[in-house]
Scaffold this motif. Structure first.
Motif, PDB file in Angstrom:
ATOM      1  N   ALA A  21     -18.114 -10.265  -0.601  1.00 59.49           N
ATOM      2  CA  ALA A  21     -18.850  -9.007  -0.682  1.00 59.49           C
ATOM      3  C   ALA A  21     -19.876  -8.945   0.430  1.00 59.49           C
ATOM      4  CB  ALA A  21     -19.538  -8.876  -2.045  1.00 59.49           C
ATOM      5  N   TYR A  22     -20.263  -7.732   0.796  1.00 63.68           N
ATOM      6  CA  TYR A  22     -21.336  -7.495   1.758  1.00 63.68           C
ATOM      7  C   TYR A  22     -22.580  -7.084   0.987  1.00 63.68           C
ATOM      8  CZ  TYR A  22     -17.300  -7.119   4.886  1.00 63.68           C
ATOM      9  OH  TYR A  22     -16.137  -7.344   5.564  1.00 63.68           O
ATOM     10  N   PRO A 281     -13.641  -5.446   0.898  1.00 59.59           N
ATOM     11  CA  PRO A 281     -14.416  -5.373   2.141  1.00 59.59           C
ATOM     12  C   PRO A 281     -13.559  -5.576   3.383  1.00 59.59           C
ATOM     13  CG  PRO A 281     -14.765  -7.483   1.064  1.00 59.59           C
ATOM     14  CD  PRO A 281     -13.922  -6.672   0.128  1.00 59.59           C
ATOM     15  N   LEU A 282     -13.861  -4.794   4.414  1.00 61.13           N
ATOM     16  CA  LEU A 282     -13.149  -4.851   5.684  1.00 61.13           C
ATOM     17  C   LEU A 282     -14.131  -5.090   6.826  1.00 61.13           C
ATOM     18  CD1 LEU A 282     -10.797  -1.745   5.284  1.00 61.13           C
ATOM     19  CD2 LEU A 282     -10.251  -4.135   4.782  1.00 61.13           C
ATOM     20  N   PRO A 307     -16.399  -0.762   1.652  1.00 63.33           N
ATOM     21  CA  PRO A 307     -17.409  -1.446   2.480  1.00 63.33           C
ATOM     22  C   PRO A 307     -16.803  -1.938   3.784  1.00 63.33           C
ATOM     23  CG  PRO A 307     -16.762  -2.806   0.613  1.00 63.33           C
ATOM     24  CD  PRO A 307     -16.101  -1.491   0.416  1.00 63.33           C
ATOM     25  N   VAL A 308     -17.440  -1.605   4.899  1.00 60.68           N
ATOM     26  CA  VAL A 308     -16.937  -1.969   6.219  1.00 60.68           C
ATOM     27  C   VAL A 308     -18.082  -2.507   7.063  1.00 60.68           C
ATOM     28  CG1 VAL A 308     -15.817  -1.164   8.331  1.00 60.68           C
ATOM     29  CG2 VAL A 308     -15.123  -0.203   6.123  1.00 60.68           C
ATOM     30  N   TRP A 327     -10.152  -7.968   3.143  1.00 62.47           N
ATOM     31  CA  TRP A 327      -9.662  -8.420   1.851  1.00 62.47           C
ATOM     32  C   TRP A 327      -9.214  -7.217   1.012  1.00 62.47           C
ATOM     33  CZ3 TRP A 327      -9.820 -13.689   1.129  1.00 62.47           C
ATOM     34  CH2 TRP A 327     -10.623 -14.408   2.039  1.00 62.47           C
ATOM     35  N   ARG A 328      -8.138  -7.414   0.297  1.00 65.72           N
ATOM     36  CA  ARG A 328      -7.700  -6.400  -0.673  1.00 65.72           C
ATOM     37  C   ARG A 328      -7.486  -7.121  -1.992  1.00 65.72           C
ATOM     38  NH1 ARG A 328      -5.425  -3.586  -4.220  1.00 65.72           N
ATOM     39  NH2 ARG A 328      -4.470  -1.551  -3.760  1.00 65.72           N
ATOM     40  N   TYR A 329      -8.318  -6.795  -2.989  1.00 68.48           N
ATOM     41  CA  TYR A 329      -8.199  -7.414  -4.301  1.00 68.48           C
ATOM     42  C   TYR A 329      -7.243  -6.620  -5.165  1.00 68.48           C
ATOM     43  CZ  TYR A 329     -11.973 -10.578  -3.109  1.00 68.48           C
ATOM     44  OH  TYR A 329     -12.718 -11.560  -2.516  1.00 68.48           O
TER      45      TYR A 329
END
Length: 330
Positions: A21-22, A281-282, A307-308, A327-329
């Motif tokens: 996470a960011y 997040p990317l 979130p980028v 990431w792709r959950y």
């Protein structure tokens, strides 16, 4: 009489993916939280910490203040340091990183060899032997002509350092050029005590099968990695490449569209639903600062709420203007 099945050892449950996470806030607070495996800051203005789990990436953010990136697991975490090498482990997961000067090792190729040998020795000594994801950041990645291009030299040194450690298949990976300290090479990884599933893009030639024009030693990475519990896809650096060729030279909008087509192809091959959400997040690496606003607008329109981190970085091919990983959950 006991039946044989009652004596059999139960299969271990697949490891849940770390939470990535960011977050804005204080580094020390993030490090003090239970289960923190690693914390990343971006750019020269980020404060330093002695904790081995803290890693300052030599990429400047287009957003100020830059968010922190946190990796967290559901377990106690231990950590240590050995010269250039730092590591942290918990719950079957391992973070390891090397941060060194190429000048101390004779250039990009021997520096990459040194970094990968150090990481390989560490991983071989631990139960978390399955390397799932690697990030590589080096200065002036496109400098040099032909086989003397720095990225191609890095690929040669990486292959020497890896040896046959990835004989069964390569991890997902990113390689980006930074504009930070001269000759700085940074490599970090995520490994697990259980294997993941390598994912390739049917629209692209696998990187290790690239033709000779891309160097004496082809890049060595999978396009993505499905983590052991199949609850997250770790996506490699993805750009406007079709087959093995770069597409849409000098056209940022078209490169963005092609990149997202490739991202969706990876999600489909990884058996995930299309699209990204607020928990995925990317990172977007942008070659020219003047393009940052267009990239931000495109992603905000295409992926509202996702979130980028928007970072200033050079893609490994000079004609490519943008690259995205993340990431792709499930």
């Amino acid at each position: 009489m006991m039946h044989g099945c009652e004596n059999a050892l139960a299969e271990p449950l697949p490891r849940r993916a770390p939470r990535v996470a960011y977050r804005s806030g204080d580094v020390a607070t993030a490090l003090a939280e239970y289960g923190t495996l690693a914390v990343f800051g971006f750019g020269s203005g980020t404060r330093s910490e002695e904790d081995p789990r803290w890693f300052r990436v030599a990429l400047e953010s287009f957003d100020a203040p830059a968010s922190l990136e946190l990796w967290q697991v559901d377990a106690d975490v231990v950590h240590g340091r050995d010269g250039d090498l730092r590591w942290a482990a918990g719950g079957g997961w391992l973070f390891a990183a090397v941060d060194l000067s190429e000048a101390d090792h004779g250039g990009p190729s021997p520096a990459a060899t040194h970094a990968y040998e150090a990481l390989r020795r560490l991983v071989e000594s631990r139960p978390e032997r399955h390397v799932l994801r690697i990030w590589n950041y080096l200065q002036a990645i496109n400098q040099g002509e032909g086989d003397a291009e720095r990225y191609k030299l890095f690929c040669e040194g990486r292959a020497i350092g890896m040896g046959d450690f990835f004989a069964e298949g390569f991890p997902a990976a990113t390689a980006i050029g930074h504009h930070g300290p001269a000759s700085r090479l940074q490599v970090y990884l995520l490994a697990c005590d259980q294997p993941g599933e390598r994912i390739e893009n049917p629209r692209q030639v696998s990187a290790w099968c690239y033709p000779r024009q891309y160097g004496r030693t082809p890049p060595s990475f999978a396009r993505a990695m499905l983590l052991p519990a199949q609850d997250a896809l770790a996506i490699s650096g993805t750009a406007a490449v079709v087959g093995h060729a770069s597409a849409h030279q000098d056209d940022l909008q078209a490169q963005l569209e092609e990149t997202f087509t490739n991202l969706e192809a990876l999600l489909a091959r990884g058996r995930l639903a299309p699209g990204f959400d607020t928990q995925s997040p990317l990172k977007a690496y942008v070659r020219h600062p003047a393009d940052a606003a267009q990239v931000r607008e495109f992603i905000a329109h295409r992926l509202p709420g996702v979130p980028v981190l928007l970072l200033h970085g050079d893609i490994c091919r000079s004609e490519l203007l943008v690259e995205i990983d993340g990431w792709r959950y499930a």
